[in-house]
Motif scaffolding. Structure first.
Motif, PDB file in Angstrom:
ATOM      1  N   TRP A 115     -14.216 -20.693  10.779  1.00 31.31           N
ATOM      2  CA  TRP A 115     -13.650 -22.029  10.629  1.00 31.31           C
ATOM      3  C   TRP A 115     -13.547 -22.700  11.998  1.00 31.31           C
ATOM      4  CZ3 TRP A 115      -9.317 -24.418  12.589  1.00 31.31           C
ATOM      5  CH2 TRP A 115      -9.021 -25.656  12.041  1.00 31.31           C
ATOM      6  N   ARG A 116     -13.073 -21.967  13.002  1.00 28.60           N
ATOM      7  CA  ARG A 116     -12.947 -22.544  14.346  1.00 28.60           C
ATOM      8  C   ARG A 116     -14.314 -22.915  14.918  1.00 28.60           C
ATOM      9  NH1 ARG A 116      -8.722 -18.907  14.410  1.00 28.60           N
ATOM     10  NH2 ARG A 116      -9.957 -17.215  15.269  1.00 28.60           N
ATOM     11  N   GLN A 117     -15.308 -22.078  14.686  1.00 27.94           N
ATOM     12  CA  GLN A 117     -16.660 -22.371  15.180  1.00 27.94           C
ATOM     13  C   GLN A 117     -17.228 -23.607  14.488  1.00 27.94           C
ATOM     14  OE1 GLN A 117     -19.343 -19.040  14.982  1.00 27.94           O
ATOM     15  NE2 GLN A 117     -21.013 -20.173  15.896  1.00 27.94           N
ATOM     16  N   TRP A 118     -17.029 -23.727  13.186  1.00 30.89           N
ATOM     17  CA  TRP A 118     -17.500 -24.885  12.434  1.00 30.89           C
ATOM     18  C   TRP A 118     -16.790 -26.148  12.923  1.00 30.89           C
ATOM     19  CZ3 TRP A 118     -14.804 -28.038   8.901  1.00 30.89           C
ATOM     20  CH2 TRP A 118     -15.602 -28.948   8.205  1.00 30.89           C
ATOM     21  N   ARG A 119     -15.497 -26.048  13.131  1.00 30.01           N
ATOM     22  CA  ARG A 119     -14.710 -27.191  13.617  1.00 30.01           C
ATOM     23  C   ARG A 119     -15.183 -27.597  15.022  1.00 30.01           C
ATOM     24  NH1 ARG A 119      -9.712 -29.220  11.479  1.00 30.01           N
ATOM     25  NH2 ARG A 119      -9.456 -31.131  12.636  1.00 30.01           N
ATOM     26  N   ALA A 120     -15.530 -26.628  15.866  1.00 32.09           N
ATOM     27  CA  ALA A 120     -16.041 -26.927  17.206  1.00 32.09           C
ATOM     28  C   ALA A 120     -17.384 -27.656  17.113  1.00 32.09           C
ATOM     29  CB  ALA A 120     -16.172 -25.651  18.031  1.00 32.09           C
ATOM     30  N   THR A 121     -18.196 -27.296  16.132  1.00 31.94           N
ATOM     31  CA  THR A 121     -19.467 -27.989  15.919  1.00 31.94           C
ATOM     32  C   THR A 121     -19.220 -29.457  15.606  1.00 31.94           C
ATOM     33  OG1 THR A 121     -20.576 -25.985  15.157  1.00 31.94           O
ATOM     34  CG2 THR A 121     -21.554 -28.082  14.472  1.00 31.94           C
ATOM     35  N   LEU A 122     -18.258 -29.729  14.720  1.00 35.50           N
ATOM     36  CA  LEU A 122     -17.936 -31.112  14.374  1.00 35.50           C
ATOM     37  C   LEU A 122     -17.390 -31.865  15.586  1.00 35.50           C
ATOM     38  CD1 LEU A 122     -16.353 -30.853  10.810  1.00 35.50           C
ATOM     39  CD2 LEU A 122     -18.738 -31.129  11.478  1.00 35.50           C
ATOM     40  N   THR A 123     -16.582 -31.202  16.378  1.00 29.14           N
ATOM     41  CA  THR A 123     -16.022 -31.827  17.575  1.00 29.14           C
ATOM     42  C   THR A 123     -17.132 -32.186  18.561  1.00 29.14           C
ATOM     43  OG1 THR A 123     -13.931 -30.657  17.280  1.00 29.14           O
ATOM     44  CG2 THR A 123     -14.410 -31.493  19.496  1.00 29.14           C
ATOM     45  N   ARG A 124     -18.101 -31.276  18.751  1.00 31.43           N
ATOM     46  CA  ARG A 124     -19.232 -31.564  19.648  1.00 31.43           C
ATOM     47  C   ARG A 124     -20.062 -32.742  19.134  1.00 31.43           C
ATOM     48  NH1 ARG A 124     -19.625 -26.070  19.623  1.00 31.43           N
ATOM     49  NH2 ARG A 124     -21.461 -26.080  18.286  1.00 31.43           N
ATOM     50  N   LEU A 125     -20.306 -32.762  17.827  1.00 32.72           N
ATOM     51  CA  LEU A 125     -21.058 -33.875  17.249  1.00 32.72           C
ATOM     52  C   LEU A 125     -20.325 -35.188  17.483  1.00 32.72           C
ATOM     53  CD1 LEU A 125     -22.274 -32.384  13.853  1.00 32.72           C
ATOM     54  CD2 LEU A 125     -23.687 -32.966  15.824  1.00 32.72           C
ATOM     55  N   ARG A 126     -19.023 -35.195  17.239  1.00 38.04           N
ATOM     56  CA  ARG A 126     -18.241 -36.422  17.414  1.00 38.04           C
ATOM     57  C   ARG A 126     -18.231 -36.871  18.870  1.00 38.04           C
ATOM     58  NH1 ARG A 126     -12.798 -37.190  14.807  1.00 38.04           N
ATOM     59  NH2 ARG A 126     -13.502 -39.333  15.065  1.00 38.04           N
ATOM     60  N   ALA A 127     -18.197 -35.936  19.798  1.00 34.42           N
ATOM     61  CA  ALA A 127     -18.196 -36.289  21.216  1.00 34.42           C
ATOM     62  C   ALA A 127     -19.505 -36.979  21.601  1.00 34.42           C
ATOM     63  CB  ALA A 127     -17.968 -35.052  22.074  1.00 34.42           C
ATOM     64  N   VAL A 128     -20.603 -36.535  21.028  1.00 32.80           N
ATOM     65  CA  VAL A 128     -21.910 -37.145  21.311  1.00 32.80           C
ATOM     66  C   VAL A 128     -22.028 -38.498  20.619  1.00 32.80           C
ATOM     67  CG1 VAL A 128     -24.391 -36.905  20.900  1.00 32.80           C
ATOM     68  CG2 VAL A 128     -23.072 -34.958  21.719  1.00 32.80           C
ATOM     69  N   LEU A 129     -21.496 -38.597  19.412  1.00 36.43           N
ATOM     70  CA  LEU A 129     -21.634 -39.822  18.621  1.00 36.43           C
ATOM     71  C   LEU A 129     -20.701 -40.938  19.074  1.00 36.43           C
ATOM     72  CD1 LEU A 129     -21.867 -38.134  15.130  1.00 36.43           C
ATOM     73  CD2 LEU A 129     -23.699 -39.430  16.252  1.00 36.43           C
ATOM     74  N   ALA A 130     -19.562 -40.580  19.631  1.00 42.47           N
ATOM     75  CA  ALA A 130     -18.584 -41.601  20.030  1.00 42.47           C
ATOM     76  C   ALA A 130     -19.231 -42.582  20.998  1.00 42.47           C
ATOM     77  CB  ALA A 130     -17.367 -40.939  20.674  1.00 42.47           C
ATOM     78  N   PRO A 131     -19.012 -43.865  20.763  1.00 43.53           N
ATOM     79  CA  PRO A 131     -19.613 -44.834  21.681  1.00 43.53           C
ATOM     80  C   PRO A 131     -19.022 -44.666  23.076  1.00 43.53           C
ATOM     81  CG  PRO A 131     -18.151 -45.902  20.105  1.00 43.53           C
ATOM     82  CD  PRO A 131     -18.223 -44.469  19.725  1.00 43.53           C
ATOM     83  N   PRO A 132     -19.852 -44.870  24.085  1.00 44.21           N
ATOM     84  CA  PRO A 132     -19.342 -44.737  25.454  1.00 44.21           C
ATOM     85  C   PRO A 132     -18.286 -45.808  25.716  1.00 44.21           C
ATOM     86  CG  PRO A 132     -21.558 -45.630  25.458  1.00 44.21           C
ATOM     87  CD  PRO A 132     -21.241 -45.279  24.040  1.00 44.21           C
ATOM     88  N   PRO A 133     -17.290 -45.476  26.533  1.00 46.93           N
ATOM     89  CA  PRO A 133     -16.268 -46.478  26.830  1.00 46.93           C
ATOM     90  C   PRO A 133     -16.896 -47.642  27.597  1.00 46.93           C
ATOM     91  CG  PRO A 133     -16.004 -44.551  28.227  1.00 46.93           C
ATOM     92  CD  PRO A 133     -17.094 -44.232  27.248  1.00 46.93           C
TER      93      PRO A 133
END
Length: 137
Positions: A115-133
């Motif tokens: 579960w933690r590994q899967w959640r880390a995958t989602l976190t990494r995806l979101r970090a890449v997808l988030a628009p740059p400030p």
């Protein structure tokens, strides 16, 4: 759902979605991805397409700076079109919706480490997808 690992395409529904993308005409692939993201964002209750939305987000993230290539073993075998930038925000919003859904994909993990590994995958995806400030001149 048959799940064999924690990657975006490591489950039956995401692998089926990859096959759907492969079978679609090239010009229809963006609409398929956009549709699954919008339906995931708009869904109330159980997220029936969460696995597909995570896979779609991974395909979009792969085209972003810092994005990782998609696993071609279970991911689409055909090249994806260049996605418009507005899909980044939709993908991030869909992932945020999936993360908030404690009765959905998050409940599939028996082993807390998975579960933690899967959640880390989602976190990494979101970090890449988030628009740059916005930059300050």
């Amino acid at each position: 759902m048959g799940t064999w690992d924690t990657g975006p395409f490591d489950n039956d529904t995401a692998a089926d979605f990859a096959n759907t993308l492969d079978d679609a005409e090239p010009e229809a692939r963006e609409a398929l991805i956009r549709g699954v993201l919008i339906r995931t964002i708009d869904t109330t209750g159980y997220l029936t397409e969460a696995g597909e939305a995570v896979a779609a987000a991974a395909l979009i993230a792969a085209q972003c700076p810092g994005g990782e290539p998609v696993d071609m073993t279970y991911g689409p075998g055909t090249p994806m079109p260049v996605f418009p930038s507005d899909l980044r925000a939709l993908a991030d919003e869909a992932l945020a919706r999936i993360v908030r859904d404690e009765d959905g994909l998050a409940s599939n993990w028996v082993d807390p480490g998975d579960w933690r590994q899967w959640r880390a995958t989602l976190t990494r995806l979101r970090a890449v997808l988030a628009p740059p400030p916005p930059s300050i001149a």
